[in-house]
Design a protein around this motif. Structure first.
Motif, PDB file in Angstrom:
ATOM      1  N   LYS A 264       0.870  -1.155  -0.096  1.00 15.13           N
ATOM      2  CA  LYS A 264       0.044  -0.045  -0.111  1.00 15.13           C
ATOM      3  C   LYS A 264       0.807   1.291   0.114  1.00 15.13           C
ATOM      4  N   ALA A 267       2.289   1.904  -3.486  1.00 14.24           N
ATOM      5  CA  ALA A 267       1.384   2.406  -4.555  1.00 14.24           C
ATOM      6  C   ALA A 267       1.099   3.772  -4.376  1.00 14.24           C
ATOM      7  N   VAL A 268       0.930   4.094  -3.007  1.00 17.51           N
ATOM      8  CA  VAL A 268       0.307   5.741  -2.563  1.00 17.51           C
ATOM      9  C   VAL A 268       1.590   6.537  -2.924  1.00 17.51           C
ATOM     10  N   SER A 269       3.009   6.003  -2.646  1.00 16.45           N
ATOM     11  CA  SER A 269       4.020   6.710  -2.994  1.00 16.45           C
ATOM     12  C   SER A 269       4.121   7.012  -4.718  1.00 16.45           C
ATOM     13  N   MET A 271       1.792   7.316  -6.773  1.00 11.00           N
ATOM     14  CA  MET A 271       0.728   8.202  -7.056  1.00 11.00           C
ATOM     15  C   MET A 271       1.119   9.645  -6.810  1.00 11.00           C
ATOM     16  N   ASN A 277       6.107   6.428 -11.768  1.00 11.81           N
ATOM     17  CA  ASN A 277       5.072   5.473 -12.054  1.00 11.81           C
ATOM     18  C   ASN A 277       5.255   5.280 -13.593  1.00 11.81           C
ATOM     19  N   ARG A 290      -2.746   4.584 -12.511  1.00  7.96           N
ATOM     20  CA  ARG A 290      -2.999   4.083 -11.169  1.00  7.96           C
ATOM     21  C   ARG A 290      -1.777   3.028 -10.849  1.00  7.96           C
ATOM     22  N   ALA A 291      -1.639   2.359  -9.714  1.00  4.72           N
ATOM     23  CA  ALA A 291      -0.542   1.862  -9.190  1.00  4.72           C
ATOM     24  C   ALA A 291      -0.857   0.450  -9.223  1.00  4.72           C
ATOM     25  N   ASP A 312      -3.250   1.536  -4.626  1.00  8.38           N
ATOM     26  CA  ASP A 312      -3.292   2.822  -4.272  1.00  8.38           C
ATOM     27  C   ASP A 312      -4.555   2.899  -3.703  1.00  8.38           C
ATOM     28  N   SER A 313      -5.621   2.682  -4.042  1.00 11.88           N
ATOM     29  CA  SER A 313      -7.251   2.983  -3.748  1.00 11.88           C
ATOM     30  C   SER A 313      -7.709   1.726  -2.936  1.00 11.88           C
ATOM     31  N   MET A 425      -1.282   6.950   4.766  1.00 13.37           N
ATOM     32  CA  MET A 425      -1.589   5.906   3.647  1.00 13.37           C
ATOM     33  C   MET A 425      -2.871   5.578   3.650  1.00 13.37           C
TER      34      MET A 425
END
Length: 427
Positions: A264, A267-269, A271, A277, A290-291, A312-313, A425
């Motif tokens: 997680k 993925a957030v990083s 974005m 990315n 998207r990641a 990420d979501s 996150m």
């Protein structure tokens, strides 16, 4: 009309595979969705499903056959109303002639003069030493010195005749001795000497997966300019949050792993730092919206990277549940192609093995991979005082063609901040 069942392409990079096992036999009725065979691809051993209905009239390629080209006919299905016994296998392609017919009519060159026969003593020696255990170096020296190998007792492993046995012998004529000494002194050291040590070992043929891993990693290191950036991360807050979340999720039979939270965080990083990315393909730089995180999973015979899409979501509980399912099916060879092909970046965690840090190889066409080491208690400065904290080292490998060092450093900074303040996150 008979249906030709062809070797499928079970991954975009697959050109050939091994038909590991048939799950049906001639005369069996099959329907769409039935499992027909296990095929060893360049990624994993996967099950091949039928898409047509009928009867297996002919199995063309036997199980265990290697290097079956994609598109080759492996079996024939007879449709309803057809007699399976009337179906014939497609003719095998004719072998290409080594030379054109016209060339066969040209006169053959005159035969070469036969070399002079070797001395009788040497011929007898060769006939005998073919059955002896002799190292290549010892055989060559014996030939140079005129030594009869059959008259020697080997001092090497299992009675093998080695160089020392030849050096110790007084056999051969003086002229042969002097010639061999001069030859031996002028000759360069031979790598064959290493074969004098008969080290017990086993050999096995490389699988399609292992061949592909070797090829792709070699290409990655040769063609991608890697840049490595490492940060040390304080994990105590993340571990505390994980413990609290697991207490609330226990009733749902969900248990988060540290890796779930790191997936997680990565993925957030990505974005937050979209310049990392990305993927470089030819003269195109793709920036993803998207990641999708590819997670390295060790399986028998190799490695596979199932993908957590939209990581990420997704909630942590969703990532954990999905990861357990993907990892389990990866080990059983049950993943579908779309579940391990793609991804915008990768994460590889070797912390469970006690590895402190390592540099991972980028999985093209992706442009980065995060390598996770073990979390361990270390002396650490907190609020200007030396304390003990749980510290983890993480190393990002970046494709320098696509990602500048400053952008890679920014991603590592954000990743570190999210791990050290994990509520960020979840916001």
């Amino acid at each position: 009309m008979p249906i030709n069942l062809q070797m499928p392409a079970l991954s975009p990079t697959m050109e050939e595979g091994t038909l590991a096992k048939w799950l049906v036999k001639e005369g069996d009725s099959v329907s769409s969705g039935d499992l027909l065979a296990e095929i060893e691809t360049d990624k994993a051993t996967m099950e091949f499903e039928a898409i047509d209905e009928g009867v297996i009239a002919k199995i063309v390629v036997a199980e265990g056959t290697e290097n079956v080209k994609v598109g080759a006919v492996i079996a024939i299905i007879a449709e309803e109303g057809e007699e399976a016994g009337d179906v014939e296998a497609p003719a095998a392609p004719k072998a290409k002639a080594a030379e054109p017919i016209a060339k066969e009519e040209t006169p053959a060159p005159p035969p070469k003069a036969e070399p002079a026969p070797a001395p009788a003593a040497k011929a007898a020696s060769n006939a005998n030493d073919d059955r002896l255990k002799v190292s290549p170096l010892a055989r060559r020296l014996a030939e140079q010195k005129g030594v009869d190998l059959a008259a020697l007792s080997g001092s090497g492993p299992n009675g093998r005749i080695i160089k020392a046995d030849i050096d110790a012998t007084e056999g051969g004529t003086s002229s042969a001795k002097s010639g061999s000494v001069a030859s031996a002194q002028s000759a360069a050291p031979s790598p064959a000497a290493a074969s004098e040590f008969d080290i017990p070992h086993t050999s096995e043929k490389l699988t399609s997966m292992r061949k592909t891993i070797a090829r792709r990693l070699t290409e990655a290191k040769q063609t991608i300019p890697h840049i490595y950036l490492t940060v040390d991360i304080e994990l105590d807050k993340l571990l505390k949050l994980r413990s609290e979340l697991n207490a609330t999720l226990a009733s749902r039979d969900i248990k988060l792993s540290v890796n779930d939270l790191l997936i997680k965080a990565l993925a957030v990083s990505l974005m937050q730092v979209p310049k990392c990315n990305v993927s470089i393909e030819g003269d195109q730089l793709k920036t993803f919206e998207r990641a999708d995180i590819s997670v390295a999973v060790s399986i028998e015979g190799g490695l596979i990277t199932p993908i957590i899409k939209n990581a990420d979501s997704k909630s942590l509980s969703a990532i954990s549940t999905e990861m357990k399912d993907l990892a389990g099916r990866a080990k059983d060879g049950k993943l579908k192609m779309h579940e391990y092909q793609g991804g915008t970046a990768s994460i590889s965690n070797m912390g469970m093995f006690g590895i402190k840090n390592f540099d991972a190889v980028i999985n093209p066409p992706q442009a980065m991979i995060m390598a996770i080491g073990a979390g361990e208690k270390r002396p650490h400065v907190i609020d200007d005082s030396l304390q003990i904290a749980t510290i983890m080292s993480a190393t990002g490998s970046f494709d320098h063609r696509a990602i500048d060092g400053a952008d890679g450093a920014q991603l590592m900074k954000v990743f570190k901040e999210l791990c050290e303040n994990p509520l960020g996150m979840l916001a």
